[in-house]
Motif scaffolding. Sequence first.
Motif, PDB file in Angstrom:
ATOM      1  N   ASN A 500       0.834  -1.205   0.000  1.00 15.83           N
ATOM      2  CA  ASN A 500       0.000   0.000   0.000  1.00 15.83           C
ATOM      3  C   ASN A 500       0.867   1.254   0.000  1.00 15.83           C
ATOM      4  O   ASN A 500       0.509   2.278  -0.584  1.00 15.83           O
ATOM      5  CB  ASN A 500      -0.920   0.004   1.218  1.00 15.83           C
ATOM      6  N   ASN A 501       2.012   1.192   0.656  1.00 15.00           N
ATOM      7  CA  ASN A 501       2.996   2.272   0.641  1.00 15.00           C
ATOM      8  C   ASN A 501       3.929   2.054  -0.548  1.00 15.00           C
ATOM      9  O   ASN A 501       4.855   1.239  -0.486  1.00 15.00           O
ATOM     10  CB  ASN A 501       3.778   2.284   1.956  1.00 15.00           C
ATOM     11  N   LEU A 502       3.696   2.769  -1.643  1.00 14.03           N
ATOM     12  CA  LEU A 502       4.499   2.562  -2.850  1.00 14.03           C
ATOM     13  C   LEU A 502       5.951   2.976  -2.656  1.00 14.03           C
ATOM     14  O   LEU A 502       6.837   2.503  -3.382  1.00 14.03           O
ATOM     15  CB  LEU A 502       3.888   3.327  -4.027  1.00 14.03           C
ATOM     16  N   ASN A 503       6.222   3.873  -1.707  1.00  9.58           N
ATOM     17  CA  ASN A 503       7.605   4.300  -1.459  1.00  9.58           C
ATOM     18  C   ASN A 503       8.446   3.178  -0.854  1.00  9.58           C
ATOM     19  O   ASN A 503       9.675   3.210  -0.913  1.00  9.58           O
ATOM     20  CB  ASN A 503       7.641   5.519  -0.534  1.00  9.58           C
ATOM     21  N   ALA A 504       7.773   2.215  -0.251  1.00 11.94           N
ATOM     22  CA  ALA A 504       8.465   1.060   0.323  1.00 11.94           C
ATOM     23  C   ALA A 504       8.332  -0.173  -0.573  1.00 11.94           C
ATOM     24  O   ALA A 504       8.776  -1.267  -0.206  1.00 11.94           O
ATOM     25  CB  ALA A 504       7.912   0.757   1.717  1.00 11.94           C
ATOM     26  N   SER A 505       7.731  -0.010  -1.725  1.00 12.95           N
ATOM     27  CA  SER A 505       7.516  -1.111  -2.665  1.00 12.95           C
ATOM     28  C   SER A 505       8.690  -1.225  -3.635  1.00 12.95           C
ATOM     29  O   SER A 505       9.656  -0.462  -3.571  1.00 12.95           O
ATOM     30  CB  SER A 505       6.212  -0.899  -3.432  1.00 12.95           C
ATOM     31  N   HIS A 506       8.576  -2.190  -4.547  1.00 16.38           N
ATOM     32  CA  HIS A 506       9.580  -2.343  -5.605  1.00 16.38           C
ATOM     33  C   HIS A 506       8.877  -2.548  -6.941  1.00 16.38           C
ATOM     34  O   HIS A 506       9.029  -3.582  -7.597  1.00 16.38           O
ATOM     35  CB  HIS A 506      10.511  -3.518  -5.304  1.00 16.38           C
ATOM     36  N   LEU A 507       8.116  -1.534  -7.344  1.00 21.58           N
ATOM     37  CA  LEU A 507       7.477  -1.602  -8.656  1.00 21.58           C
ATOM     38  C   LEU A 507       8.507  -1.652  -9.775  1.00 21.58           C
ATOM     39  O   LEU A 507       8.198  -2.111 -10.881  1.00 21.58           O
ATOM     40  CB  LEU A 507       6.557  -0.386  -8.854  1.00 21.58           C
ATOM     41  N   ASP A 508       9.725  -1.164  -9.509  1.00 25.50           N
ATOM     42  CA  ASP A 508      10.781  -1.234 -10.532  1.00 25.50           C
ATOM     43  C   ASP A 508      11.089  -2.686 -10.878  1.00 25.50           C
ATOM     44  O   ASP A 508      11.296  -3.022 -12.060  1.00 25.50           O
ATOM     45  CB  ASP A 508      12.038  -0.495 -10.079  1.00 25.50           C
ATOM     46  N   TYR A 509      11.097  -3.580  -9.877  1.00 29.03           N
ATOM     47  CA  TYR A 509      11.303  -5.004 -10.150  1.00 29.03           C
ATOM     48  C   TYR A 509      10.115  -5.579 -10.926  1.00 29.03           C
ATOM     49  O   TYR A 509      10.284  -6.396 -11.842  1.00 29.03           O
ATOM     50  CB  TYR A 509      11.458  -5.781  -8.833  1.00 29.03           C
ATOM     51  N   TYR A 510       8.909  -5.172 -10.522  1.00 29.41           N
ATOM     52  CA  TYR A 510       7.691  -5.674 -11.152  1.00 29.41           C
ATOM     53  C   TYR A 510       7.646  -5.272 -12.628  1.00 29.41           C
ATOM     54  O   TYR A 510       7.326  -6.096 -13.491  1.00 29.41           O
ATOM     55  CB  TYR A 510       6.480  -5.106 -10.412  1.00 29.41           C
ATOM     56  N   TYR A 511       8.009  -4.023 -12.921  1.00 31.28           N
ATOM     57  CA  TYR A 511       8.027  -3.557 -14.310  1.00 31.28           C
ATOM     58  C   TYR A 511       9.140  -4.235 -15.114  1.00 31.28           C
ATOM     59  O   TYR A 511       8.977  -4.509 -16.316  1.00 31.28           O
ATOM     60  CB  TYR A 511       8.193  -2.039 -14.362  1.00 31.28           C
ATOM     61  N   ALA A 512      10.277  -4.503 -14.479  1.00 28.01           N
ATOM     62  CA  ALA A 512      11.358  -5.219 -15.159  1.00 28.01           C
ATOM     63  C   ALA A 512      10.910  -6.646 -15.510  1.00 28.01           C
ATOM     64  O   ALA A 512      11.221  -7.162 -16.591  1.00 28.01           O
ATOM     65  CB  ALA A 512      12.598  -5.256 -14.271  1.00 28.01           C
ATOM     66  N   PHE A 513      10.160  -7.258 -14.591  1.00 30.72           N
ATOM     67  CA  PHE A 513       9.576  -8.580 -14.863  1.00 30.72           C
ATOM     68  C   PHE A 513       8.665  -8.510 -16.089  1.00 30.72           C
ATOM     69  O   PHE A 513       8.695  -9.400 -16.946  1.00 30.72           O
ATOM     70  CB  PHE A 513       8.803  -9.051 -13.628  1.00 30.72           C
ATOM     71  N   PHE A 514       7.864  -7.442 -16.187  1.00 30.24           N
ATOM     72  CA  PHE A 514       6.990  -7.261 -17.339  1.00 30.24           C
ATOM     73  C   PHE A 514       7.790  -7.077 -18.635  1.00 30.24           C
ATOM     74  O   PHE A 514       7.371  -7.537 -19.704  1.00 30.24           O
ATOM     75  CB  PHE A 514       6.076  -6.053 -17.128  1.00 30.24           C
ATOM     76  N   ALA A 515       8.923  -6.387 -18.564  1.00 28.08           N
ATOM     77  CA  ALA A 515       9.763  -6.188 -19.749  1.00 28.08           C
ATOM     78  C   ALA A 515      10.256  -7.534 -20.271  1.00 28.08           C
ATOM     79  O   ALA A 515      10.246  -7.796 -21.485  1.00 28.08           O
ATOM     80  CB  ALA A 515      10.939  -5.266 -19.425  1.00 28.08           C
ATOM     81  N   ILE A 516      10.675  -8.403 -19.365  1.00 26.83           N
ATOM     82  CA  ILE A 516      11.132  -9.751 -19.754  1.00 26.83           C
ATOM     83  C   ILE A 516       9.966 -10.549 -20.343  1.00 26.83           C
ATOM     84  O   ILE A 516      10.114 -11.239 -21.366  1.00 26.83           O
ATOM     85  CB  ILE A 516      11.723 -10.482 -18.538  1.00 26.83           C
ATOM     86  N   LEU A 517       8.792 -10.446 -19.721  1.00 34.96           N
ATOM     87  CA  LEU A 517       7.601 -11.153 -20.201  1.00 34.96           C
ATOM     88  C   LEU A 517       7.236 -10.688 -21.609  1.00 34.96           C
ATOM     89  O   LEU A 517       6.883 -11.504 -22.476  1.00 34.96           O
ATOM     90  CB  LEU A 517       6.437 -10.898 -19.237  1.00 34.96           C
ATOM     91  N   ASN A 518       7.352  -9.391 -21.870  1.00 33.85           N
ATOM     92  CA  ASN A 518       7.064  -8.852 -23.201  1.00 33.85           C
ATOM     93  C   ASN A 518       8.072  -9.331 -24.230  1.00 33.85           C
ATOM     94  O   ASN A 518       7.714  -9.591 -25.384  1.00 33.85           O
ATOM     95  CB  ASN A 518       7.054  -7.320 -23.159  1.00 33.85           C
ATOM     96  N   PHE A 519       9.326  -9.454 -23.836  1.00 36.50           N
ATOM     97  CA  PHE A 519      10.358  -9.949 -24.757  1.00 36.50           C
ATOM     98  C   PHE A 519      10.081 -11.395 -25.151  1.00 36.50           C
ATOM     99  O   PHE A 519      10.156 -11.761 -26.332  1.00 36.50           O
ATOM    100  CB  PHE A 519      11.739  -9.824 -24.113  1.00 36.50           C
TER     101      PHE A 519
END
Length: 561
Positions: A500-519
């Motif tokens: 819920n606290n995005l400042n303590a999250s790691h959306l950068d990892y989640y988006y990187a996972f999506f980049a690999i999935l798209n590739f």
Amino acid sequence: MDIGRRSDDYTKDGTVDLKGKPVLRSKRGGWKACSLLSVFERMAYYGISSNLVIYLTKKLHEGTVKSSNNVTNWVGTVWMTPMLGAYVADAQLGRYWTFVIASVIYLSNCKRASTLQLAVFFGALYTLAVGTGGTKPNISTIGADQFDEFDPKEKAHKLSFFNWWMFSIFFGTLFANTALVYIQDNVGWTLGYGLPTIGLAISIGIFLAGTRFYRHRVPTGSPFTRMARVIVAALRKWNATVPNDPKELYELDLEEYAKKRKFRIDSTPTLRFLNKAAVHTGSTNPWMLCSVTQVEETKQMLRMIPVLVATFVPSTMIAQISTLFVKQGTTLDRHIGSFKIPPASLQGFVTLSMLVSVVLYDRFFVRIMQRWTKNPRGITLLQRMGIGLVFHIIIMLTASLTERYRLSQARKHGLVENGGQIPLTIFVLLPQFVFMGAADAFLEVAKIEFFYDQAPECMKSLGTSYSMTSLGIGNFLSSFLLSTVSRITKKHGHGGWIRNNLNASHLDYYYAFFAILNFLNLIFFLVVVKFYVYKAEVSDSMEVLTGELKDMTLKKTSEAL
């Protein structure tokens, strides 16, 4: 047919008026009819969906994962119901009446969503989803039906139709993502949801007023039954030998198709097993013997399924726009002077980017590529989709790097634990929104045109619904991935990637996972494209247009010499 009229004055693609009579090309259809079709339907939809994640967070106090999943589950349902609407249109009511009836359902439920609480709130939303099931697959199909495949000039217009159709409806989206979002955030949700209802009512009135200008397709029975009969007949004749000469297979006379204003399709070698359904064995039971045309219609719908599967992952990326992308914006500085920008309004940049990209694509890119490829479309529909898939890899890499920078600023200012607003402009998120609009201009436009174009003539609504099913499954897949990744990383990653606290999250990892999935998905798509066989054109219009392009090129070459 009127005495004194030449047969060439009438459309040849099987379209009729509402009474089932042949239509004059000069009196109905074309851009004149298209201009009267509804464009406010998307404004009503995006007027609800654009800011829904913020509404669920503020009004119903839902967390990041729950609010995002509630949005994607509802949006997924909205985009899955078109399969039902397409069936009703192709099999029973036709596209016009299906759209009209569904619009009434849509309109009657729009106005309720802003004031009722949790149970009734979602009840109204999901009832609205049923209404959209009848509008979404049929309105664009009605538009494409206004151009006769057998007239080269109209065929040329049809090749541009989906570009300009998407361009026009995204104007409504732009209003929803900017003005409506501002009203919902600063004036009130009742007015913010009431305006789309008014717009939808106006658009339905305009659509009905243009009835006498439309060309219509006659419903031809259940497409699912036709396909099921082919599959069952082929399985029941598992051991039958398919003759080498396709003329030995069962087929109706041309006169039978002419009476029904349909087209006969020649046998093809792809998916050869299904040809067994047309092998004579003595029985004339429709579940034992099917015509070659019926077999080929089934093949056409089945051949598109691998392409459909390849669109699920990018559709999952689109789901992030109105959920996590918007939630990121709530953590950043949203002020321009004294004006406060609603986070959901950033979605307007997706629309703006898409509008600009479509114009550049249709007016410049297509014309440049025509000189090289001699293809009236410039490039093939699958090539256009492939470019869109590459964009999705770039989008998620950009989003991951941007999020990494946002988190570094949160750490720098000591805002990780308290989740406070980071003194960083919200416009740092702009690139991922702009790139998404450019991706839509390639992938989303090509997707809807591909599934319409490659579907059999009697299953166009069902074919169009494939593109919407892609978005529906993409949203459900987004919910599944978000919940699964959140659960797994929470168990093994000291709080998880998505909190819920995005400042303590790691959306950068989640988006990187999506980049690999798209590739990985791009590789799958390239394999699918290698084996895909385009259906044969029902007319020679494309050949005529290709010949004109070659003549034009030769003329310019000779003039240069």
